[in-house]
Design an enzyme around this catalytic site. Structure first.
Site, PDB file in Angstrom:
ATOM      1  N   ARG A 108      42.491  84.788  79.658  1.00 30.91           N
ATOM      2  CA  ARG A 108      43.196  85.569  78.726  1.00 30.91           C
ATOM      3  C   ARG A 108      43.867  84.684  77.687  1.00 30.91           C
ATOM      4  O   ARG A 108      44.645  83.996  77.802  1.00 30.91           O
ATOM      5  CB  ARG A 108      44.206  86.790  78.886  1.00 30.91           C
ATOM      6  N   THR A 112      45.897  85.934  71.320  1.00 28.78           N
ATOM      7  CA  THR A 112      45.019  86.911  70.624  1.00 28.78           C
ATOM      8  C   THR A 112      44.924  88.053  71.693  1.00 28.78           C
ATOM      9  O   THR A 112      44.362  89.017  71.293  1.00 28.78           O
ATOM     10  CB  THR A 112      43.882  86.518  70.370  1.00 28.78           C
ATOM     11  N   ASP A 209      52.285  88.461  86.306  1.00 27.41           N
ATOM     12  CA  ASP A 209      50.984  87.835  86.508  1.00 27.41           C
ATOM     13  C   ASP A 209      50.232  87.932  87.705  1.00 27.41           C
ATOM     14  O   ASP A 209      50.956  87.163  88.745  1.00 27.41           O
ATOM     15  CB  ASP A 209      51.036  86.395  85.877  1.00 27.41           C
ATOM     16  N   ASP A 212      49.238  84.533  89.066  1.00 30.92           N
ATOM     17  CA  ASP A 212      50.239  83.678  89.549  1.00 30.92           C
ATOM     18  C   ASP A 212      51.044  83.968  90.705  1.00 30.92           C
ATOM     19  O   ASP A 212      51.153  82.991  91.489  1.00 30.92           O
ATOM     20  CB  ASP A 212      51.385  83.381  88.311  1.00 30.92           C
TER      21      ASP A 212
HETATM   22  N1  URA Z   1      47.403  90.423  83.862  1.00 34.36           N
HETATM   23  C1  URA Z   1      48.211  90.447  84.725  1.00 34.36           C
HETATM   24  O1  URA Z   1      48.268  89.489  85.464  1.00 34.36           O
HETATM   25  N2  URA Z   1      49.460  91.194  84.768  1.00 34.36           N
HETATM   26  C2  URA Z   1      49.468  92.195  83.669  1.00 34.36           C
HETATM   27  O2  URA Z   1      50.488  92.750  83.887  1.00 34.36           O
HETATM   28  C3  URA Z   1      48.524  92.176  82.527  1.00 34.36           C
HETATM   29  C4  URA Z   1      47.357  91.304  82.583  1.00 34.36           C
END
Ligand code: URA
Length: 220
Positions: A108, A112, A209, A212
């Site tokens: 991602r 953007t 995340d 992560d």
């Molecule tokens: N991706 C993630 O890992 N966590 C989120 O909250 C949104 C997208």
């Protein structure tokens, strides 16, 4: 029940229990991964409930009988979106060892919030798209942009929407709205529909995340 057609939120005590573990920011990466794996079984139970069966003749130690097995005419594709989707694919492989795994690489763009492709192991065309079931795996359905890209990949290769399932741990209403209004017949199976996205596109309350936390790369 929820307001979205073709969106299934798993409502199960074991799911709720394990969600409470993965949402907790003090949960270690090891415990986080194991809790997700337990939820994965419940998600796949729902996601595979309508796979087609065929009759087969079996001889038990006592007698002959007719049994049901997965249709040999159908192909099952497991499509984890890298990198967080990998957490689902080990279990998917374990319960469907005959499935084909086709990785999709997308990250991602944090400014953007749009997906950027970097890897795609999908064939140029499918021999029998009508007989192909696709399970797209991504723990977080947030803005829905990656989900739309991944689904489009298969729809463009003539896989019927009704054969495509998107499997996530946590989904945001914004993403669900986008995906269900674009692809009305794709099924989404999720462990939780959360409240909303924050201004950075993270799901609230969410779990942070996912990649992560799975791979222990959280920067403090
Ligand atoms: N991706 C993630 O890992 N966590 C989120 O909250 C949104 C997208």
């Amino acid at each position: 029940m929820n307001k979205y057609k073709n969106v299934y939120e798993i409502n199960h005590p074991l799911c709720s229990h394990n969600l409470s573990i993965i949402r907790d920011k003090s949960t270690t990466a090891e415990v986080f991964r194991n809790a997700i794996k337990r939820i994965t079984y419940l998600l796949f139970y729902k996601a595979t409930e309508d796979l087609e069966l065929e009759d087969c003749n079996i001889t038990t130690p006592l007698e002959n009988c007719t049994c049901k097995r997965l249709s040999s005419k159908k192909e099952i594709i497991i499509a984890p979106i890298l990198r967080a989707g990998l957490i689902f694919s080990d279990i998917a492989n374990e319960i469907m060892p005959y499935a084909t795994v086709r990785h999709i690489g997308m990250y991602r763009d944090e400014e953007t919030l749009t997906p950027v492709w970097y890897y795609n192991k999908i064939p140029i065309e499918f021999e029998n798209p009508e007989d192909t079931t696709v399970l797209i795996l991504d723990p977080m359905l947030a803005t829905g942009n990656s989900a739309l890209e991944a689904i489009k990949l298969f729809v463009n290769k003539k896989v019927p929407q009704k054969n495509i399932r998107f499997i996530s741990l946590i989904s945001a209403p914004e993403g669900l709205e986008k995906v269900t209004s674009t692809y009305k017949d794709v099924k989404i199976i999720t462990a939780s529909i959360d409240n909303c996205l924050n201004q950075n596109g993270y799901i609230r309350p969410g779990l942070g995340d996912a990649g992560d936390r799975i791979f222990n790369t959280v920067e403090n």
